[in-house]
Scaffold this motif. Structure first.
Motif, PDB file in Angstrom:
ATOM      1  N   GLU A 150      -0.882   4.372   6.260  1.00 60.56           N
ATOM      2  CA  GLU A 150       0.122   3.510   5.652  1.00 60.56           C
ATOM      3  C   GLU A 150       0.320   3.904   4.181  1.00 60.56           C
ATOM      4  O   GLU A 150       1.440   4.065   3.722  1.00 60.56           O
ATOM      5  N   ARG A 151      -0.784   4.125   3.498  1.00 60.79           N
ATOM      6  CA  ARG A 151      -0.709   4.444   2.084  1.00 60.79           C
ATOM      7  C   ARG A 151       0.110   5.701   1.816  1.00 60.79           C
ATOM      8  O   ARG A 151       0.885   5.756   0.867  1.00 60.79           O
ATOM      9  N   LEU A 174      20.963   7.427   6.613  1.00 54.46           N
ATOM     10  CA  LEU A 174      21.038   8.859   6.366  1.00 54.46           C
ATOM     11  C   LEU A 174      19.782   9.388   5.695  1.00 54.46           C
ATOM     12  O   LEU A 174      19.510  10.564   5.768  1.00 54.46           O
ATOM     13  N   THR A 175      19.030   8.529   5.047  1.00 53.79           N
ATOM     14  CA  THR A 175      18.137   9.067   4.021  1.00 53.79           C
ATOM     15  C   THR A 175      16.654   8.718   4.147  1.00 53.79           C
ATOM     16  O   THR A 175      15.928   9.386   4.869  1.00 53.79           O
ATOM     17  N   CYS A 176      16.233   7.703   3.487  1.00 46.94           N
ATOM     18  CA  CYS A 176      14.804   7.471   3.277  1.00 46.94           C
ATOM     19  C   CYS A 176      14.009   7.334   4.574  1.00 46.94           C
ATOM     20  O   CYS A 176      12.882   7.801   4.662  1.00 46.94           O
ATOM     21  N   ASP A 177      14.602   6.703   5.567  1.00 43.90           N
ATOM     22  CA  ASP A 177      13.902   6.504   6.845  1.00 43.90           C
ATOM     23  C   ASP A 177      13.412   7.825   7.406  1.00 43.90           C
ATOM     24  O   ASP A 177      12.331   7.912   7.978  1.00 43.90           O
ATOM     25  N   THR A 178      14.287   8.820   7.314  1.00 43.28           N
ATOM     26  CA  THR A 178      13.977  10.089   7.960  1.00 43.28           C
ATOM     27  C   THR A 178      13.393  11.097   6.993  1.00 43.28           C
ATOM     28  O   THR A 178      12.744  12.039   7.424  1.00 43.28           O
ATOM     29  N   GLY A 179      13.617  10.926   5.712  1.00 42.00           N
ATOM     30  CA  GLY A 179      13.264  11.978   4.757  1.00 42.00           C
ATOM     31  C   GLY A 179      11.933  11.819   4.059  1.00 42.00           C
ATOM     32  O   GLY A 179      11.363  12.784   3.588  1.00 42.00           O
ATOM     33  N   GLY A 180      11.434  10.572   3.956  1.00 42.21           N
ATOM     34  CA  GLY A 180      10.229  10.378   3.158  1.00 42.21           C
ATOM     35  C   GLY A 180      10.511  10.675   1.704  1.00 42.21           C
ATOM     36  O   GLY A 180      11.662  10.843   1.287  1.00 42.21           O
ATOM     37  N   ILE A 181       9.444  10.743   0.896  1.00 44.13           N
ATOM     38  CA  ILE A 181       9.631  11.004  -0.530  1.00 44.13           C
ATOM     39  C   ILE A 181       8.330  11.552  -1.104  1.00 44.13           C
ATOM     40  O   ILE A 181       7.253  11.113  -0.727  1.00 44.13           O
ATOM     41  N   ASP A 192      17.341   0.728  -4.428  1.00 40.83           N
ATOM     42  CA  ASP A 192      17.138   1.590  -3.267  1.00 40.83           C
ATOM     43  C   ASP A 192      18.295   1.475  -2.287  1.00 40.83           C
ATOM     44  O   ASP A 192      18.166   1.851  -1.124  1.00 40.83           O
ATOM     45  N   ASN A 193      19.431   0.953  -2.740  1.00 40.47           N
ATOM     46  CA  ASN A 193      20.559   0.808  -1.804  1.00 40.47           C
ATOM     47  C   ASN A 193      21.882   0.919  -2.545  1.00 40.47           C
ATOM     48  O   ASN A 193      21.974   0.647  -3.743  1.00 40.47           O
ATOM     49  N   ARG A 221       4.918   7.617   3.271  1.00 33.64           N
ATOM     50  CA  ARG A 221       6.197   8.146   2.801  1.00 33.64           C
ATOM     51  C   ARG A 221       6.144   9.653   2.536  1.00 33.64           C
ATOM     52  O   ARG A 221       7.146  10.332   2.650  1.00 33.64           O
ATOM     53  N   SER A 242      20.375   7.219  -1.410  1.00 34.81           N
ATOM     54  CA  SER A 242      20.191   5.863  -1.926  1.00 34.81           C
ATOM     55  C   SER A 242      18.745   5.523  -2.261  1.00 34.81           C
ATOM     56  O   SER A 242      18.471   4.462  -2.807  1.00 34.81           O
ATOM     57  N   CYS A 273      15.959   0.432   2.967  1.00 34.01           N
ATOM     58  CA  CYS A 273      15.960   1.891   3.105  1.00 34.01           C
ATOM     59  C   CYS A 273      14.546   2.460   3.134  1.00 34.01           C
ATOM     60  O   CYS A 273      13.724   2.143   2.279  1.00 34.01           O
ATOM     61  N   GLY A 274      14.262   3.264   4.136  1.00 38.27           N
ATOM     62  CA  GLY A 274      12.967   3.942   4.198  1.00 38.27           C
ATOM     63  C   GLY A 274      11.854   3.064   4.720  1.00 38.27           C
ATOM     64  O   GLY A 274      10.693   3.448   4.698  1.00 38.27           O
ATOM     65  N   ARG A 275      12.199   1.842   5.163  1.00 34.54           N
ATOM     66  CA  ARG A 275      11.132   0.947   5.577  1.00 34.54           C
ATOM     67  C   ARG A 275      11.523   0.262   6.873  1.00 34.54           C
ATOM     68  O   ARG A 275      12.680   0.010   7.142  1.00 34.54           O
ATOM     69  N   LEU A 293       5.940  11.496   5.959  1.00 34.29           N
ATOM     70  CA  LEU A 293       7.283  11.541   6.526  1.00 34.29           C
ATOM     71  C   LEU A 293       8.086  12.732   5.988  1.00 34.29           C
ATOM     72  O   LEU A 293       9.030  13.194   6.628  1.00 34.29           O
ATOM     73  N   PHE A 294       7.754  13.205   4.806  1.00 41.60           N
ATOM     74  CA  PHE A 294       8.463  14.345   4.222  1.00 41.60           C
ATOM     75  C   PHE A 294       8.064  15.612   4.991  1.00 41.60           C
ATOM     76  O   PHE A 294       6.878  15.938   5.071  1.00 41.60           O
ATOM     77  N   ALA A 329       0.819  -1.217   0.000  1.00 42.85           N
ATOM     78  CA  ALA A 329       0.000   0.000   0.000  1.00 42.85           C
ATOM     79  C   ALA A 329       0.853   1.267   0.000  1.00 42.85           C
ATOM     80  O   ALA A 329       0.545   2.239  -0.692  1.00 42.85           O
ATOM     81  N   SER A 330       1.951   1.237   0.743  1.00 36.91           N
ATOM     82  CA  SER A 330       2.772   2.447   0.850  1.00 36.91           C
ATOM     83  C   SER A 330       3.527   2.759  -0.443  1.00 36.91           C
ATOM     84  O   SER A 330       4.113   3.827  -0.579  1.00 36.91           O
TER      85      SER A 330
END
Lengths: 339, 77, 339, 77
Positions: C3-4, A179-186, A125-126, C7, B75, A264-266, C10-11, A61-62
């Motif tokens: 959930e959807r 450094l990135t996706c976990d904290t930054g979102g998209i 993604d890595n 991401r 990344s 990453c990011g998840r 999170l931004f 879903a995400s």
């Protein structure tokens, strides 16, 4: 065919001859997430001859917020991304040969795959996989196009063996994770912008317009309205282990690769058993069901609810543990089920 | 005087889009070490450095007036 | 739902509050071609509350190379673009309310539609409709986002009434014989790049982050590796008839618009453009010839075979479309060629 | 001396990415007229003009060293 591609044949950079070249080429794309969805769609619509897609995930879903090939139905069916991507791409252009490979892009897999490939699109993604792509690119002299993004920030760089610096020249080592996706979102416009750059470079390479290929490293921030084009004349590193004179291709050695990874990011750990091989999902489903677990499955994978975590097991023995970033904990869960 | 720019999460870590610093005569490696000490920054080993919009190696010596930018590869994808 | 959209929540530019705002908003999008496909998809995936789409065309084979919502099946069924777009967008996100309007975006239609609209996305293929959007935007104080492309060249500009210059400030009049995708060709990365800019601006406006909205006019060329960000501080024109003190909203007056008439007793539509003036028939003949059309001409007019229709263009910009009585279809054919 | 840049189809019409011209003291309108006469260019009425990356009106007077760019709005979409 002429009618279908008429608008890009009209573009002087492509023309009739360029269209024939696009048609004759084979693109390898590693990853079918956000960047893979978009790049895969551009190349399929443009009429590339063959597209090989490698991806290890299934649609969640995400993903729907930014991964343009997928629908709610794909999420409901928990389709592997490579399979869902192929389904949509065939509906878009039935003339393109799509090879969907559900699995992790390991060094040995990539070395097997690149034999008749013209370019490689980075949609991973890595950094570990990117470094492997980079070594394969240098060893087999195949151009590749780096692309990445987080938040509203993205980047792209075209790497041509023997001509440009390579990714290992720029990084020297794999950057630390977290450094990135976990904290930054998209946000999805960032994805689109990276795709625009990567796919334009891909088209230039496919029509063999090497003079048009971008030599600068592009980075941008769409929310902060920044765009930077970095000259790379001084970036080549003579001692580079991937493209220098005494190269060893360090990222083609499986021993150098991690076996468990936080994605990453998840909030997810991937487990790759040291020996991979087909496992019987059907038998496993029966066992787990009788243990009281809620299990859903399809021919490609099994999804098991385990309290606050959920494990998805693929039929090659690989697994994703959702709900944790703890490598040891994840491995423990995995081993509780698969021994 | 030098303008030192930060991109992406480095900018958030520094809290400013750019700093005005007098770092002429120092190498990029020295500047990186200095920044890591003075700000809540991650290690800058794998961060790309631009001097006047051109990629620079860690041993490059900074001149007065040079504009330095730190561009972290990311990344996500 | 969390959930959807996790991401993009999170931004930091969006967050939970921003997501709720996106959800509460109504976007009007004029056009469902290349730019409309991509912008519509980004906004639908991002979870906008309501999306109203206006388009007058149906899906054709030559669209598939760049219009990301459509498939070969849509071409086979000759579905109107607005309907085909709605079908795909609902499969992507069933929570978004999609209003599909199959028709021409006339001044009166737009004035009716904008009542509860938060922003307008420009995804048209001609300047006349853009000037109408521009006037509606000024009259009802609704921001809009200009986007356009041809070949590898594209541009975008955010227009906020009372704050930025407007399109009429920049152009003063409707450009004659602008390059279109039908005459200059187009590659799909260019489309993606414009979409990236337009949709990023749209998200900023939907979350009401007005300080982040881009104030410069962006133009770029992906094949020539150019990117320009033009400061617009001096672009506002005090005598502008759309946003100046003595404004008249000239493009809301049907009298100033392209006129279409079915000629009495004939299977022919006459088109009279709003701005008449000498056009270069010679140049047009060359462009259309290289597109593969059969073109005949003399110093006064050009006759072009276009499938079951034939267009006769006079050197003052007037045209006759033989073989149809459908006013909207005729205008669409005309504007695709002449901008 | 001035650098005059052309974008999109204007570039194809001029045949060069940019021209080196000495047009200091002229207005943008005068430069447009001169270019329309000397090159196979369409009328430049609706072409946007930038002077040093800033939008300029037709009556702006060009200074020595100014970089002028002609950016044609396009209608495709």
């Amino acid at each position: 065919m002429d009618e279908r591609y008429s608008r890009q044949i009209l573009f002087p950079g492509i023309g009739k001859e360029g269209q024939d070249k696009i048609r004759s080429k084979h693109v390898l794309m590693i990853g079918a997430g956000a960047l893979g969805s978009g790049n895969g769609e551009v190349l399929t619509r443009a009429g590339v001859g063959r597209l090989t897609i490698v991806d290890r995930d299934y649609v969640e879903a995400s993903n729907l917020q930014r991964q343009q090939l997928y629908t709610e139905e794909d999420v409901a069916e928990k389709l592997p991304k490579a399979a869902a991507a192929k389904k949509r791409l065939k509906a878009i252009n039935s003339d393109v040969e799509i090879n969907a490979i559900i699995g992790d892009a390991t060094p040995s897999m990539l070395e097997d795959l690149v034999k008749d490939v013209d370019i490689i699109i980075d949609a991973t993604d890595n950094f570990e996989t990117r470094m492997t792509i980079n070594d394969v690119s240098q060893k087999y002299k195949i151009p590749w196009i780096y692309g990445a993004c987080v938040g509203s920030y993205g980047m792209s760089f075209s790497i041509i063996p023997g001509k440009t610096p390579c990714l290992n020249c720029l990084l020297r080592t794999i950057p630390m994770q977290g450094l990135t996706c976990d904290t930054g979102g998209i946000i999805s416009p960032t994805v689109q912008m990276v795709i625009a750059h990567q796919s334009a470079e891909a088209l230039k390479m496919l029509v063999e317009d090497w003079d048009a290929v971008r030599t600068s490293f592009v980075s941008f921030d769409l929310w902060r309205n920044q765009y930077t084009s970095l000259k790379m004349g001084k970036a080549k590193f003579s001692g580079c282990l991937s493209c220098g004179e005494e190269r060893t291709y360090p990222y083609l050695d499986q021993e150098n690769m991690t076996k468990t990874t936080v994605l990453c990011g998840r909030d997810t750990v991937q487990i790759r058993p040291s020996v991979q091989g087909a496992i019987s999902l059907e038998k496993l489903a029966g066992q787990l069901g009788s243990l009281g677990y809620t299990v859903k499955g399809n021919p490609y994978l099994l999804s098991v609810e385990m309290g606050s975590e959920r494990m998805v097991i693929f039929n090659d023995g690989r697994a994703l543990i959702h709900g944790t970033k703890d490598l040891t904990h994840a491995k423990s869960i995995y081993q509780r089920i698969l021994g | 005087m030098n303008k030192v720019l930060f991109f992406a999460h480095l900018r958030d870590a520094v809290g400013e889009e750019f700093l005005k610093l007098d770092v002429a005569g120092k190498t990029i490696a020295e500047l990186k070490a200095e920044l890591a000490t003075n700000y809540d920054l991650p290690k800058l080993d794998t961060v790309m450095t631009a001097v006047n919009e051109e990629f620079a190696q860690d041993d490059e010596v900074i001149q007065d007036g040079d504009e330095i930018a730190f561009i972290p590869p990311v990344s996500g994808g």
